[in-house]
Design an enzyme around this catalytic site. Structure first.
Site, PDB file in Angstrom:
ATOM      1  N   LEU A 133      15.952 -31.982   8.669  1.00 46.53           N
ATOM      2  CA  LEU A 133      15.860 -32.003   7.213  1.00 46.53           C
ATOM      3  C   LEU A 133      17.269 -31.916   6.601  1.00 46.53           C
ATOM      4  CD1 LEU A 133      14.062 -31.911   4.643  1.00 46.53           C
ATOM      5  CD2 LEU A 133      14.001 -29.416   4.890  1.00 46.53           C
ATOM      6  N   SER A 140      20.232 -26.056   0.951  1.00 47.58           N
ATOM      7  CA  SER A 140      19.184 -25.402   0.156  1.00 47.58           C
ATOM      8  C   SER A 140      18.489 -26.416  -0.755  1.00 47.58           C
ATOM      9  CB  SER A 140      19.805 -24.288  -0.691  1.00 47.58           C
ATOM     10  OG  SER A 140      20.432 -23.342   0.147  1.00 47.58           O
ATOM     11  N   TRP A 165      23.328 -29.718  11.220  1.00 46.83           N
ATOM     12  CA  TRP A 165      22.826 -28.419  11.691  1.00 46.83           C
ATOM     13  C   TRP A 165      21.565 -28.550  12.530  1.00 46.83           C
ATOM     14  CZ3 TRP A 165      26.563 -25.202  10.825  1.00 46.83           C
ATOM     15  CH2 TRP A 165      27.306 -25.281   9.638  1.00 46.83           C
ATOM     16  N   ILE A 166      21.447 -29.611  13.302  1.00 46.47           N
ATOM     17  CA  ILE A 166      20.170 -29.832  13.986  1.00 46.47           C
ATOM     18  C   ILE A 166      20.113 -29.038  15.291  1.00 46.47           C
ATOM     19  CG2 ILE A 166      18.619 -31.581  14.955  1.00 46.47           C
ATOM     20  CD1 ILE A 166      19.109 -31.531  11.794  1.00 46.47           C
ATOM     21  N   THR A 167      19.200 -28.052  15.305  1.00 51.12           N
ATOM     22  CA  THR A 167      18.951 -27.282  16.522  1.00 51.12           C
ATOM     23  C   THR A 167      18.377 -28.237  17.574  1.00 51.12           C
ATOM     24  OG1 THR A 167      18.514 -25.288  15.239  1.00 51.12           O
ATOM     25  CG2 THR A 167      17.635 -25.333  17.490  1.00 51.12           C
ATOM     26  N   GLY A 347      28.778   3.286  19.434  1.00 52.25           N
ATOM     27  CA  GLY A 347      30.200   3.623  19.242  1.00 52.25           C
ATOM     28  C   GLY A 347      31.094   2.474  19.681  1.00 52.25           C
ATOM     29  N   GLY A 348      32.229   2.822  20.288  1.00 52.97           N
ATOM     30  CA  GLY A 348      33.196   1.794  20.714  1.00 52.97           C
ATOM     31  C   GLY A 348      32.568   0.786  21.667  1.00 52.97           C
ATOM     32  N   GLU A 371      16.241 -22.028   8.005  1.00 55.31           N
ATOM     33  CA  GLU A 371      14.905 -22.306   7.434  1.00 55.31           C
ATOM     34  C   GLU A 371      14.742 -21.731   6.027  1.00 55.31           C
ATOM     35  OE1 GLU A 371      11.557 -22.354  10.067  1.00 55.31           O
ATOM     36  OE2 GLU A 371      12.819 -22.933  11.762  1.00 55.31           O
TER      37      GLU A 371
END
Ligand SMILES: Cc1cc2nc3c(=O)[nH]c(=O)nc-3n(C[C@H](O)[C@H](O)[C@H](O)COP(=O)(O)OP(=O)(O)OC[C@H]3O[C@@H](n4cnc5c(N)ncnc54)[C@H](O)[C@@H]3O)c2cc1C
Length: 391
Positions: A133, A140, A165-167, A347-348, A371
């Site tokens: 998409l 957005s 951005w296609i997974t 912690g560290g 999404e």
């Protein structure tokens, strides 16, 4: 310090079959996925063999009809499967969720002939899907997408443009592509099923990401990609509505993955806090940390309850879009808070790659973005409350 085995989650499951399914998934997750997760994420390696195993085990088409190879499981069960997978490795849980999203247009809007031809291989034949998409200039504001599909003399469609951005970009076997076939805006968009080896389809070099490094995310160039009209999914102009209804369900998948990551972070924090000693006693004995752990666990249970409420509405055939947006918003914000607190509790050491907490924190961040960002979820929820904004 070794990781303690995660505690089984108290789950409400509707049937014995669902209980067996969850324990099968936990077994696969803990045996086949979790042990190599840290190393493979570090190396940016996508575990294709795990997806083959999931497909062979009937886990890649769980919420779809059995008629074409699906598992016919209610969403409340499917989502808890995703949660278990994401707790072991987000690349796998999110990958299954994206595959399910990519299969939706065909499963929900394809003709019987299209479904019979393609769905069995998609739902249980080892194929992997991607959902296309977003574009470089439309995220957005997805309805402003520019990729064009033009029909040649009533014959094939020719698709040209760039998806972003296609997974699974570059490794998927099929792409569900939203392209413009008509007027500007949401009503001029149509969905197509494009095979991964189509001529003219080429992925860019995958993005270098903060986390989720094993899951390839890439731009996808479509340069005159030709598909027959039999690969058009739904009616002309219906593509955006299909894309959005796919996302209502997909957002629940992201919510479940977020709770999986948060649960894994809590397990790591409890494990560490009960073993690490300062001032002569386990740090888990200090009320400051006990209260943090209690808050983390409470937020996780609340998130799980929220995504399950939305899923049960969906399973009952009732409207669930508002609750899905709320679940995505709440569960991913919870994952961000809980994973950040887990790093603090370690912690560290929490800040080093020797422990998984920092990876969970990096992974949680992306879930607030994909999404529909969490700003967009708030817009969706507010529209249900106060109606659409004035233009
Ligand atoms: C790892 C990863 C995997 C992804 N996988 C896929 C995939 O498989 N398929 C796919 O199609 N897409 C995918 N995406 C894209 C993702 O859905 C988008 O990144 C997301 O929708 C946001 O779009 P954008 O990045 O263009 O940001 P923009 O839309 O440019 O937004 C930038 C910022 O502005 C805010 N903003 C925008 N509009 C408004 C508004 N009206 N009100 C308030 N705030 C606003 C946003 O919330 C955000 O904070 C993926 C992204 C990532 C990072």
């Amino acid at each position: 310090m070794p990781d303690r085995a995660p505690q089984p989650v108290d789950r409400q499951l509707p049937t014995d079959e669902a209980r067996d399914l969850i324990s099968l998934v936990r077994d696969i997750a803990q045996r086949e996925i979790a042990p190599s997760a840290a190393e493979e994420e570090d190396a940016g390696r996508f575990p294709r063999e795990v997806f083959t195993l999931l497909s062979d085990s009937g886990l890649l088409g769980l919420p779809y009809d059995a008629e074409f190879g699906g598992g016919e499981q209610p969403y409340e069960v499917y989502l808890q499967v995703l949660e278990e997978l994401a707790a072991a490795r987000l690349t796998v849980g999110l990958g299954v969720s994206v595959h399910t999203l990519a299969s939706y247009a065909l499963a929900a809007h394809g003709t019987k002939e299209q479904q019979a031809e393609h769905l069995p291989a998609m739902l249980g034949g080892g194929l992997l899907g991607a959902y296309c998409l977003s574009e470089p200039t439309s995220g957005s504001d997805a309805a402003s997408l520019r990729t064009k599909a033009v029909r040649e003399n009533g014959g094939d469609w020719v698709i040209t443009g760039t998806k972003a951005w296609i997974t699974h970009g570059g490794i998927a076997d099929f792409y569900t592509v939203m392209a413009r076939t008509g007027e500007d805006g949401p009503r001029g968009i149509t969905a197509f099923l494009v095979p991964g080896d189509a001529e003219g389809l080429s992925p860019a070099v995958p993005e270098k990401k903060m986390g989720l490094k094993g899951s390839p995310t890439a731009q996808l160039h479509l340069d005159g990609v030709r598909v027959p009209d039999t690969r058009r999914l739904g009616d002309e102009g219906q593509g955006f509505a299909i894309a959005l209804s796919a996302l209502d369900s997909g957002r629940l998948g992201i919510a479940a993955c977020a709770i999986g990551v948060a649960q894994a972070a809590l397990d790591a924090a409890v494990s560490y806090a009960t073993e690490r000693r300062q001032f002569g006693k386990p740090i888990a004995d200090f009320q400051g940390l006990r209260f943090m752990l209690a808050d983390m666990a409470t937020q996780i249970e609340a998130g799980r309850a929220l995504y399950l409420t939305a899923a049960r509405l969906r399973d009952a055939g009732l409207p669930f879009a508002k609750q899905a947006a709320m679940a995505k918003l709440h569960c991913t914000d919870t994952a961000m808070r809980v994973t950040t607190d887990a790093v603090q509790i370690l912690g560290g050491y929490g800040y080093t790659a020797d422990f998984p907490a920092e990876r969970y924190m990096r992974e949680a961040k992306v879930l607030q973005i994909v999404e529909g960002t969490n700003q967009i979820q708030r817009m969706v929820i507010a529209r249900h409350l106060a109606g659409p904004e004035e233009r």
